[in-house]
Design a protein around this motif. Structure first.
Motif, PDB file in Angstrom:
ATOM      1  N   LEU A 117     -13.935   3.863  -1.881  1.00 27.52           N
ATOM      2  CA  LEU A 117     -12.999   4.644  -1.076  1.00 27.52           C
ATOM      3  C   LEU A 117     -11.616   4.603  -1.706  1.00 27.52           C
ATOM      4  N   PRO A 118     -11.073   5.729  -2.158  1.00 27.05           N
ATOM      5  CA  PRO A 118      -9.705   5.722  -2.671  1.00 27.05           C
ATOM      6  C   PRO A 118      -8.733   5.299  -1.584  1.00 27.05           C
ATOM      7  N   MET A 119      -7.933   4.262  -1.857  1.00 24.94           N
ATOM      8  CA  MET A 119      -6.924   3.785  -0.920  1.00 24.94           C
ATOM      9  C   MET A 119      -5.568   3.979  -1.587  1.00 24.94           C
ATOM     10  N   LEU A 120      -4.880   5.055  -1.216  1.00 23.77           N
ATOM     11  CA  LEU A 120      -3.612   5.413  -1.839  1.00 23.77           C
ATOM     12  C   LEU A 120      -2.449   4.906  -0.988  1.00 23.77           C
ATOM     13  N   LEU A 121      -1.409   4.401  -1.645  1.00 25.09           N
ATOM     14  CA  LEU A 121      -0.261   3.831  -0.948  1.00 25.09           C
ATOM     15  C   LEU A 121       0.833   4.878  -0.757  1.00 25.09           C
ATOM     16  N   VAL A 122       1.398   4.908   0.451  1.00 23.26           N
ATOM     17  CA  VAL A 122       2.524   5.787   0.770  1.00 23.26           C
ATOM     18  C   VAL A 122       3.623   4.919   1.354  1.00 23.26           C
ATOM     19  N   SER A 123       4.754   4.835   0.668  1.00 24.02           N
ATOM     20  CA  SER A 123       5.863   4.000   1.112  1.00 24.02           C
ATOM     21  C   SER A 123       6.812   4.785   2.005  1.00 24.02           C
ATOM     22  N   ALA A 124       7.213   4.162   3.119  1.00 20.57           N
ATOM     23  CA  ALA A 124       8.190   4.784   4.017  1.00 20.57           C
ATOM     24  C   ALA A 124       9.603   4.694   3.453  1.00 20.57           C
ATOM     25  N   ALA A 125       9.751   4.007   2.323  1.00 20.72           N
ATOM     26  CA  ALA A 125      11.067   3.861   1.699  1.00 20.72           C
ATOM     27  C   ALA A 125      11.293   4.872   0.588  1.00 20.72           C
ATOM     28  N   GLU A 126      10.357   5.810   0.394  1.00 18.42           N
ATOM     29  CA  GLU A 126      10.491   6.834  -0.642  1.00 18.42           C
ATOM     30  C   GLU A 126      10.219   8.212  -0.041  1.00 18.42           C
ATOM     31  N   GLU A 127      10.706   9.238  -0.728  1.00 19.84           N
ATOM     32  CA  GLU A 127      10.406  10.602  -0.309  1.00 19.84           C
ATOM     33  C   GLU A 127       8.899  10.846  -0.453  1.00 19.84           C
ATOM     34  N   THR A 128       8.343  11.603   0.458  1.00 16.83           N
ATOM     35  CA  THR A 128       6.884  11.698   0.566  1.00 16.83           C
ATOM     36  C   THR A 128       6.254  12.606  -0.488  1.00 16.83           C
ATOM     37  N   ALA A 129       6.788  13.797  -0.691  1.00 16.77           N
ATOM     38  CA  ALA A 129       6.154  14.767  -1.590  1.00 16.77           C
ATOM     39  C   ALA A 129       5.997  14.253  -3.019  1.00 16.77           C
TER      40      ALA A 129
END
Length: 334
Positions: free
Chosen positions: A305-317
């Motif tokens: 399962l690909p588990m990709l990280l998204v930080s709330a401290a960076e712009e999303t796009a």
């Protein structure tokens, strides 16, 4: 933006990003128009199919089911039950044995975007709340799926409600999805009293599994708080016949704790003050965060399962373009 420890205390343990020139609510909540405006940034990324193919998500994808489509797959001996219309009469005449031509049926792949807006997502120490990052990630994915020709829908859930959106292919449907997402996001508040159950994540995944029987793209966007063996089993069930991507939304506060000061954390009605200068307090929080992260990232190997990280401290796009680009590169090398 630096973390304000006094803001933590005032907000019952919710680290709120500071206001900016764009307004004091920037990064704390997101409006429908903000999510609609992300359509212009939903570009230069795609979602690979589970099986190796020569292209990224492009509106039509190889199905796991056999049929009379346009993509030739193989020539094999005729078996009882095969459609006689698939017999290759030239090969049959040359070999003296019946042969059939097998095709991969090309189908639309509907997308289900699962977005966590529970109270645990209402946390942010620098740029924005995790709930805002999750909402932006969902909107960007929805716009991209629609632009590439597939239907998009999903499930938006908080601590008490689950809003199901049937996959459709239209701007109006994506705008409706954005509106429902902004509504739940706007209801989050530091003083909101909710029943913090542990089963809401599993409950929404059960609903997803009841809809996504096969050939769906399922994107789960959450911090996965409250995950357990049932969560793992449901994700495994979904990955058997669907393409599943998990996006783990996190805040770097847990990875870079302040060395002094006090913070107030809350699990609802109960509040506890933590002294960050105390070594045992800091190590306890760090160990908890590490165990949580390690368990989730292990699913990548265990479940494929690909588990990709998204930080709330960076712009999303930019993050999506980077992480999904890396995923595409890894899958092409397999």
């Amino acid at each position: 933006m630096a973390l304000s420890l006094s803001a933590l205390g005032r907000s019952k343990g919710i680290a709120r990003p500071h206001g900016t020139a764009a307004g004091p609510d920037k990064g704390v909540h997101v409006a429908t128009e903000d999510l609609v405006a992300l359509e212009a940034q939903a570009r230069d990324f795609g979602f690979l199919a589970k099986r190796p193919v020569d292209r990224l998500l492009a509106g039509r994808h190889s199905s796991h089911r056999r049929g009379r489509g346009l993509a030739f797959e193989e020539l094999r001996n005729y078996l009882p039950g095969d459609d006689i219309r698939s017999i290759d009469w030239r090969v049959t005449a040359r070999s003296g044995k019946p042969f059939v031509r097998i095709y991969d049926e090309e189908r639309d792949r509907p997308a289900l975007i699962v977005v966590d807006q529970r109270m645990n997502m209402f946390f942010g120490s620098r740029l924005k709340m995790k709930s805002v990052s999750a909402a932006e990630t969902a909107a960007l994915c929805a716009w991209r799926v629609m632009a590439l020709g597939d239907r998009v829908g999903g499930f938006i859930f908080n601590d008490s409600d689950i809003d199901e959106r049937v996959p459709q292919h239209s701007r109006a449907a994506v705008i409706g999805f954005a509106g429902a997402l902004a509504k739940q996001n706007g209801e989050l508040a530091a003083d909101l009293e909710v029943e913090r159950g542990t089963g809401q994540l599993d409950l929404v995944l059960e609903k997803v599994a009841a809809v996504a029987h096969h050939d769906h793209l399922v994107i789960v966007i959450s911090d996965f708080e409250g995950h357990g063996p049932r969560t793992r089993d449901l994700l495994l069930r979904l990955t058997v016949s669907n393409d599943v991507i998990a996006m783990l939304v996190y805040d770097p506060f847990m990875l870079d704790l302040p060395e002094k000061g006090e913070i107030v954390v809350s699990g609802g009605n109960l509040q506890v003050e933590l002294a960050m200068g105390h070594g045992k307090v800091r190590s306890g929080i760090t160990d908890f965060a590490k165990r949580h992260g390690d368990a989730l990232l292990a699913w990548q190997q265990e479940l494929g399962l690909p588990m990709l990280l998204v930080s709330a401290a960076e712009e999303t796009a930019p993050q999506l373009r980077r992480t999904l680009g890396q995923l595409a590169w890894r899958q092409r090398r397999r």
